[in-house]
Design a protein around this motif. Structure first.
Motif, PDB file in Angstrom:
ATOM      1  N   VAL A 103       0.843  -1.191   0.000  1.00  0.00           N
ATOM      2  CA  VAL A 103       0.000   0.000   0.000  1.00  0.00           C
ATOM      3  C   VAL A 103       0.882   1.246   0.000  1.00  0.00           C
ATOM      4  N   HIS A 104       0.593   2.174  -0.900  1.00  0.00           N
ATOM      5  CA  HIS A 104       1.323   3.437  -0.945  1.00  0.00           C
ATOM      6  C   HIS A 104       1.086   4.172   0.379  1.00  0.00           C
ATOM      7  N   PRO A 105       2.116   4.799   0.965  1.00  0.00           N
ATOM      8  CA  PRO A 105       1.922   5.493   2.246  1.00  0.00           C
ATOM      9  C   PRO A 105       0.760   6.487   2.237  1.00  0.00           C
ATOM     10  N   ASP A 106       0.542   7.170   1.109  1.00  0.00           N
ATOM     11  CA  ASP A 106      -0.562   8.132   1.042  1.00  0.00           C
ATOM     12  C   ASP A 106      -1.930   7.467   1.136  1.00  0.00           C
ATOM     13  N   VAL A 126     -13.352  10.600   6.608  1.00  0.00           N
ATOM     14  CA  VAL A 126     -13.182  10.961   5.198  1.00  0.00           C
ATOM     15  C   VAL A 126     -13.973   9.993   4.332  1.00  0.00           C
ATOM     16  N   LEU A 127     -14.647  10.541   3.339  1.00  0.00           N
ATOM     17  CA  LEU A 127     -15.272   9.739   2.288  1.00  0.00           C
ATOM     18  C   LEU A 127     -14.270   9.669   1.145  1.00  0.00           C
ATOM     19  N   TYR A 128     -13.794   8.461   0.865  1.00  0.00           N
ATOM     20  CA  TYR A 128     -12.765   8.250  -0.159  1.00  0.00           C
ATOM     21  C   TYR A 128     -13.369   7.618  -1.410  1.00  0.00           C
ATOM     22  N   ARG A 129     -12.719   7.918  -2.524  1.00  0.00           N
ATOM     23  CA  ARG A 129     -13.037   7.272  -3.800  1.00  0.00           C
ATOM     24  C   ARG A 129     -11.827   6.474  -4.267  1.00  0.00           C
ATOM     25  N   SER A 130     -12.055   5.260  -4.746  1.00  0.00           N
ATOM     26  CA  SER A 130     -10.982   4.412  -5.259  1.00  0.00           C
ATOM     27  C   SER A 130     -10.778   4.647  -6.754  1.00  0.00           C
ATOM     28  N   HIS A 131      -9.505   4.726  -7.158  1.00  0.00           N
ATOM     29  CA  HIS A 131      -9.138   4.836  -8.569  1.00  0.00           C
ATOM     30  C   HIS A 131      -8.208   3.664  -8.881  1.00  0.00           C
ATOM     31  N   PHE A 132      -8.747   2.584  -9.399  1.00  0.00           N
ATOM     32  CA  PHE A 132      -7.929   1.410  -9.683  1.00  0.00           C
ATOM     33  C   PHE A 132      -6.924   1.711 -10.786  1.00  0.00           C
ATOM     34  N   GLY A 133      -5.709   1.195 -10.592  1.00  0.00           N
ATOM     35  CA  GLY A 133      -4.662   1.410 -11.573  1.00  0.00           C
ATOM     36  C   GLY A 133      -3.868   2.681 -11.364  1.00  0.00           C
ATOM     37  N   GLN A 134      -4.219   3.471 -10.337  1.00  0.00           N
ATOM     38  CA  GLN A 134      -3.487   4.695 -10.044  1.00  0.00           C
ATOM     39  C   GLN A 134      -2.708   4.533  -8.744  1.00  0.00           C
ATOM     40  N   TYR A 141      -6.376   6.177  -3.594  1.00  0.00           N
ATOM     41  CA  TYR A 141      -7.563   6.681  -2.912  1.00  0.00           C
ATOM     42  C   TYR A 141      -7.599   8.211  -2.899  1.00  0.00           C
ATOM     43  N   GLU A 142      -8.718   8.759  -3.346  1.00  0.00           N
ATOM     44  CA  GLU A 142      -8.924  10.204  -3.406  1.00  0.00           C
ATOM     45  C   GLU A 142      -9.939  10.630  -2.347  1.00  0.00           C
TER      46      GLU A 142
END
Length: 198
Positions: free
Chosen positions: A43-46, A174-182, A186-187
């Motif tokens: 998992v990316h730290p961000d 926080v309400l997050y949105r997933s962006h697969f392949g990026q 998580y945004e």
């Protein structure tokens, strides 16, 4: 909603965020594990967070109702202490599917918050999770080593007696949105600070 979205059905989840400086420390702490514990996906730290509720794909017209529910929850919450504490795995001991960081601090407050999120979103038709809540921070997924996973490699990770304790005050959801392949994946599309009593 604070940002526009291009997909008709963004994939969403609700979480407690981890402060940026602690994400950096956690990323540094796990870097040394990557050779000792070969997982396919780190998992990316961000992207580090504590999941409260996975919602799934949601029509854009449903976002205001979800955000209203989260506002109500935040209006009932006070900040509480949390700490990254220890580490472990889920799945078969020799080939685990998830590597996670454990949590210290106010487990009662965290579990109460998660139950509140489940209750509020159930009123919108999002089914509650049927498994007991096990709060953690996912660090990696899908062990890929040819030798059994080395549990001894986790012994020094997020120790309570370390020189730099991994502590913070949880004061928002926080309400997050997933962006697969990026990467990061998580945004945050809405952040709501706890404001009980004011």
């Amino acid at each position: 909603m604070t940002q526009s979205t291009t997909s008709e059905q963004p994939r969403l989840f609700v979480a407690v965020p981890i402060p940026s400086e602690l994400k950096t420390k956690a990323g540094e702490a796990v870097n040394g594990l990557k050779r000792q514990l070969p997982f396919k996906k780190w998992v990316h730290p961000d992207d580090l967070h504590i999941t409260l509720k996975f919602i799934g794909e949601v029509a854009l017209v449903s976002l205001p109702a979800i955000e209203t529910k989260l506002e109500r929850i935040a209006a009932r919450c006070n900040p509480f202490p949390l700490q990254l504490l220890g580490a472990g795995t889920f799945g078969a001991p020799q080939a685990p599917r998830v590597l996670w960081a454990g949590l210290g601090g106010s487990q009662l407050a965290l579990k109460s918050l998660q139950a509140d999120v489940e209750r509020e979103l159930a009123e919108l038709g999002y089914e509650p999770e049927n498994r007991p809540y096990s709060p953690h921070v996912t660090l990696a997924r899908q062990y890929s080593g040819t030798e059994p996973a080395r549990k001894d490699a986790l012994g020094g990770l997020f120790r309570p007696d370390g020189d730099s304790p991994h502590e913070w005050t949880a004061d928002r959801i926080v309400l997050y949105r997933s962006h697969f392949g990026q990467t990061p994946m998580y945004e945050p599309i809405r952040t709501i600070v706890f404001h009980a009593g004011g």
